[in-house]
Design a protein around this motif. Structure first.
Motif, PDB file in Angstrom:
ATOM      1  N   GLU A 115       0.823  -1.205   0.000  1.00 19.61           N
ATOM      2  CA  GLU A 115       0.000   0.000   0.000  1.00 19.61           C
ATOM      3  C   GLU A 115       0.858   1.256   0.000  1.00 19.61           C
ATOM      4  OE1 GLU A 115      -2.575  -0.399   3.327  1.00 19.61           O
ATOM      5  OE2 GLU A 115      -3.709  -2.065   2.462  1.00 19.61           O
ATOM      6  N   ILE A 116       2.108   1.109   0.360  1.00 21.93           N
ATOM      7  CA  ILE A 116       3.062   2.218   0.312  1.00 21.93           C
ATOM      8  C   ILE A 116       3.911   2.133  -0.948  1.00 21.93           C
ATOM      9  CG2 ILE A 116       5.053   3.290   1.435  1.00 21.93           C
ATOM     10  CD1 ILE A 116       3.910   2.298   4.106  1.00 21.93           C
ATOM     11  N   ALA A 117       4.457   0.940  -1.202  1.00 27.15           N
ATOM     12  CA  ALA A 117       5.403   0.784  -2.313  1.00 27.15           C
ATOM     13  C   ALA A 117       4.755   0.963  -3.675  1.00 27.15           C
ATOM     14  CB  ALA A 117       6.068  -0.589  -2.231  1.00 27.15           C
ATOM     15  N   ILE A 118       3.571   0.375  -3.871  1.00 23.13           N
ATOM     16  CA  ILE A 118       2.958   0.412  -5.195  1.00 23.13           C
ATOM     17  C   ILE A 118       2.594   1.828  -5.639  1.00 23.13           C
ATOM     18  CG2 ILE A 118       0.909  -0.282  -6.526  1.00 23.13           C
ATOM     19  CD1 ILE A 118       1.136  -3.029  -5.231  1.00 23.13           C
ATOM     20  N   PRO A 119       1.912   2.644  -4.807  1.00 27.05           N
ATOM     21  CA  PRO A 119       1.646   4.024  -5.241  1.00 27.05           C
ATOM     22  C   PRO A 119       2.915   4.828  -5.494  1.00 27.05           C
ATOM     23  CG  PRO A 119       0.222   3.433  -3.413  1.00 27.05           C
ATOM     24  CD  PRO A 119       1.247   2.342  -3.530  1.00 27.05           C
ATOM     25  N   MET A 120       3.943   4.607  -4.661  1.00 24.11           N
ATOM     26  CA  MET A 120       5.173   5.390  -4.838  1.00 24.11           C
ATOM     27  C   MET A 120       5.920   4.983  -6.098  1.00 24.11           C
ATOM     28  SD  MET A 120       6.678   6.031  -0.994  1.00 24.11           S
ATOM     29  CE  MET A 120       7.665   7.417  -1.577  1.00 24.11           C
ATOM     30  N   LEU A 121       6.038   3.673  -6.340  1.00 24.70           N
ATOM     31  CA  LEU A 121       6.716   3.222  -7.552  1.00 24.70           C
ATOM     32  C   LEU A 121       5.936   3.620  -8.803  1.00 24.70           C
ATOM     33  CD1 LEU A 121       7.874  -0.349  -6.439  1.00 24.70           C
ATOM     34  CD2 LEU A 121       9.342   1.630  -6.901  1.00 24.70           C
ATOM     35  N   SER A 122       4.628   3.490  -8.744  1.00 16.05           N
ATOM     36  CA  SER A 122       3.790   3.865  -9.889  1.00 16.05           C
ATOM     37  C   SER A 122       3.860   5.360 -10.137  1.00 16.05           C
ATOM     38  CB  SER A 122       2.337   3.447  -9.629  1.00 16.05           C
ATOM     39  OG  SER A 122       2.226   2.050  -9.445  1.00 16.05           O
ATOM     40  N   GLY A 123       3.868   6.141  -9.061  1.00 16.45           N
ATOM     41  CA  GLY A 123       3.976   7.589  -9.201  1.00 16.45           C
ATOM     42  C   GLY A 123       5.310   8.012  -9.786  1.00 16.45           C
ATOM     43  N   ALA A 124       6.377   7.337  -9.368  1.00 15.49           N
ATOM     44  CA  ALA A 124       7.710   7.641  -9.905  1.00 15.49           C
ATOM     45  C   ALA A 124       7.788   7.323 -11.392  1.00 15.49           C
ATOM     46  CB  ALA A 124       8.768   6.845  -9.138  1.00 15.49           C
ATOM     47  N   LEU A 125       7.242   6.170 -11.771  1.00 15.09           N
ATOM     48  CA  LEU A 125       7.231   5.787 -13.186  1.00 15.09           C
ATOM     49  C   LEU A 125       6.389   6.757 -14.009  1.00 15.09           C
ATOM     50  CD1 LEU A 125       7.823   3.772 -15.484  1.00 15.09           C
ATOM     51  CD2 LEU A 125       5.772   2.519 -14.793  1.00 15.09           C
ATOM     52  N   ALA A 126       5.231   7.134 -13.465  1.00 15.75           N
ATOM     53  CA  ALA A 126       4.333   8.036 -14.185  1.00 15.75           C
ATOM     54  C   ALA A 126       4.989   9.390 -14.437  1.00 15.75           C
ATOM     55  CB  ALA A 126       3.035   8.214 -13.389  1.00 15.75           C
ATOM     56  N   ALA A 127       5.694   9.906 -13.446  1.00 17.08           N
ATOM     57  CA  ALA A 127       6.374  11.192 -13.610  1.00 17.08           C
ATOM     58  C   ALA A 127       7.437  11.119 -14.698  1.00 17.08           C
ATOM     59  CB  ALA A 127       7.000  11.621 -12.287  1.00 17.08           C
ATOM     60  N   THR A 128       8.186  10.020 -14.709  1.00 19.17           N
ATOM     61  CA  THR A 128       9.240   9.856 -15.718  1.00 19.17           C
ATOM     62  C   THR A 128       8.660   9.832 -17.124  1.00 19.17           C
ATOM     63  OG1 THR A 128      10.559   8.571 -14.130  1.00 19.17           O
ATOM     64  CG2 THR A 128      11.151   8.385 -16.455  1.00 19.17           C
ATOM     65  N   VAL A 129       7.602   9.041 -17.317  1.00 18.91           N
ATOM     66  CA  VAL A 129       6.990   8.928 -18.645  1.00 18.91           C
ATOM     67  C   VAL A 129       6.371  10.261 -19.072  1.00 18.91           C
ATOM     68  CG1 VAL A 129       5.195   7.770 -19.991  1.00 18.91           C
ATOM     69  CG2 VAL A 129       6.554   6.460 -18.362  1.00 18.91           C
ATOM     70  N   ALA A 130       5.670  10.912 -18.145  1.00 20.93           N
ATOM     71  CA  ALA A 130       5.007  12.178 -18.478  1.00 20.93           C
ATOM     72  C   ALA A 130       6.014  13.254 -18.873  1.00 20.93           C
ATOM     73  CB  ALA A 130       4.167  12.652 -17.295  1.00 20.93           C
ATOM     74  N   TRP A 131       7.132  13.339 -18.142  1.00 19.87           N
ATOM     75  CA  TRP A 131       8.118  14.356 -18.476  1.00 19.87           C
ATOM     76  C   TRP A 131       8.903  14.019 -19.734  1.00 19.87           C
ATOM     77  CZ3 TRP A 131       7.908  19.129 -17.462  1.00 19.87           C
ATOM     78  CH2 TRP A 131       7.342  19.599 -16.280  1.00 19.87           C
ATOM     79  N   LEU A 132       9.012  12.742 -20.052  1.00 22.76           N
ATOM     80  CA  LEU A 132       9.606  12.381 -21.343  1.00 22.76           C
ATOM     81  C   LEU A 132       8.797  12.980 -22.488  1.00 22.76           C
ATOM     82  CD1 LEU A 132      10.650   8.632 -20.880  1.00 22.76           C
ATOM     83  CD2 LEU A 132      12.153  10.506 -21.612  1.00 22.76           C
ATOM     84  N   VAL A 133       7.484  13.021 -22.295  1.00 22.81           N
ATOM     85  CA  VAL A 133       6.597  13.579 -23.322  1.00 22.81           C
ATOM     86  C   VAL A 133       6.592  15.109 -23.280  1.00 22.81           C
ATOM     87  CG1 VAL A 133       4.195  13.713 -24.128  1.00 22.81           C
ATOM     88  CG2 VAL A 133       5.119  11.533 -23.287  1.00 22.81           C
ATOM     89  N   GLY A 134       6.540  15.669 -22.087  1.00 28.66           N
ATOM     90  CA  GLY A 134       6.306  17.109 -21.965  1.00 28.66           C
ATOM     91  C   GLY A 134       7.514  17.994 -21.761  1.00 28.66           C
ATOM     92  N   TYR A 135       8.668  17.422 -21.438  1.00 31.74           N
ATOM     93  CA  TYR A 135       9.804  18.266 -21.068  1.00 31.74           C
ATOM     94  C   TYR A 135      10.254  19.252 -22.153  1.00 31.74           C
ATOM     95  CZ  TYR A 135      14.181  19.930 -19.196  1.00 31.74           C
ATOM     96  OH  TYR A 135      15.179  20.755 -18.750  1.00 31.74           O
ATOM     97  N   PRO A 136      10.340  18.837 -23.416  1.00 38.04           N
ATOM     98  CA  PRO A 136      10.775  19.815 -24.424  1.00 38.04           C
ATOM     99  C   PRO A 136       9.923  21.083 -24.426  1.00 38.04           C
ATOM    100  CG  PRO A 136      10.812  17.616 -25.353  1.00 38.04           C
ATOM    101  CD  PRO A 136      10.142  17.497 -24.015  1.00 38.04           C
TER     102      PRO A 136
END
Length: 201
Positions: A115-136
């Motif tokens: 309940e702690i690890a899954i939201p945190m790992l998923s949130g970390a992955l989501a941020a990485t993918v989202a910024w790969l798309v939006g950073y430029p």
């Protein structure tokens, strides 16, 4: 959504993710109209060197001018629109897959550490993918708001040219530093969201 994901058909899962994506995009677009003037104030302070009072007054005076408070809005919309949809759908997808995997591995519906690890790992992955798309677009937005950009396409071309024609190097300059800030923020943010949602249901 994820709690009942194992009971949904594949088509229903796709519909849920589509809804999450559209909702994220909509929220990102709407927030752009608030964040664009706010970030113009921030850039005016950090890059141009204006005081907070001067920067705020300048933006306030330009609220009804497309070249005033809304300078960089186009790039902000591109940074916050689709990337926000990607952020939320990546989180939901990762959380669903991790939850299913852990349930199959342990034969239990929920484990406290998950309940702690899954939201945190998923949130970390989501941020990485989202910024790969939006950073430029974030980089382009900052250039435009600082007054050294020449439209979205022109600014992108300038960034690439400054990096010797290397597209990735030019459009992702400073990307690692962005991840250092956004990954922990996303991980903690989604953990707080899941914890609060669970406590209120």
């Amino acid at each position: 959504w994820s709690d009942s994901s194992d009971e949904l058909s594949e088509g229903s899962k796709n519909n849920v993710l589509l809804g999450v994506f559209v909702g994220g995009c909509t929220g990102g677009v709407l927030q752009s109209f608030v964040m664009s003037p706010v970030e113009l104030i921030k850039v005016s302070q950090q890059v141009v060197g204006k005081s907070v009072t001067s920067a705020t007054a300048s933006v306030a005076r330009g609220l009804f001018s497309p070249t005033g408070a809304w300078r960089g809005l186009g790039a902000t919309l591109l940074r916050d629109g689709i990337p926000h949809g990607v952020w939320f759908v990546s989180y939901e997808s990762a959380k669903t897959k991790m939850t299913t995997f852990r349930e199959n591995s342990h034969g239990e519906k929920s484990l406290t550490q998950d309940e702690i690890a899954i939201p945190m790992l998923s949130g970390a992955l989501a941020a990485t993918v989202a910024w790969l798309v939006g950073y430029p677009f974030d980089l382009i937005k900052t250039r435009i708001q600082a007054g050294s950009g020449n439209g979205i396409v022109g600014t992108a071309r300038d960034l690439v040219n400054e990096s010797g024609g290397q597209v990735i190097r030019g459009l992702y300059k400073g990307f690692t530093l962005k991840l250092y800030r956004s990954i922990p923020a996303s991980a903690i943010g989604f953990l707080a969201y899941e914890t609060a949602a669970k406590a209120l249901t």
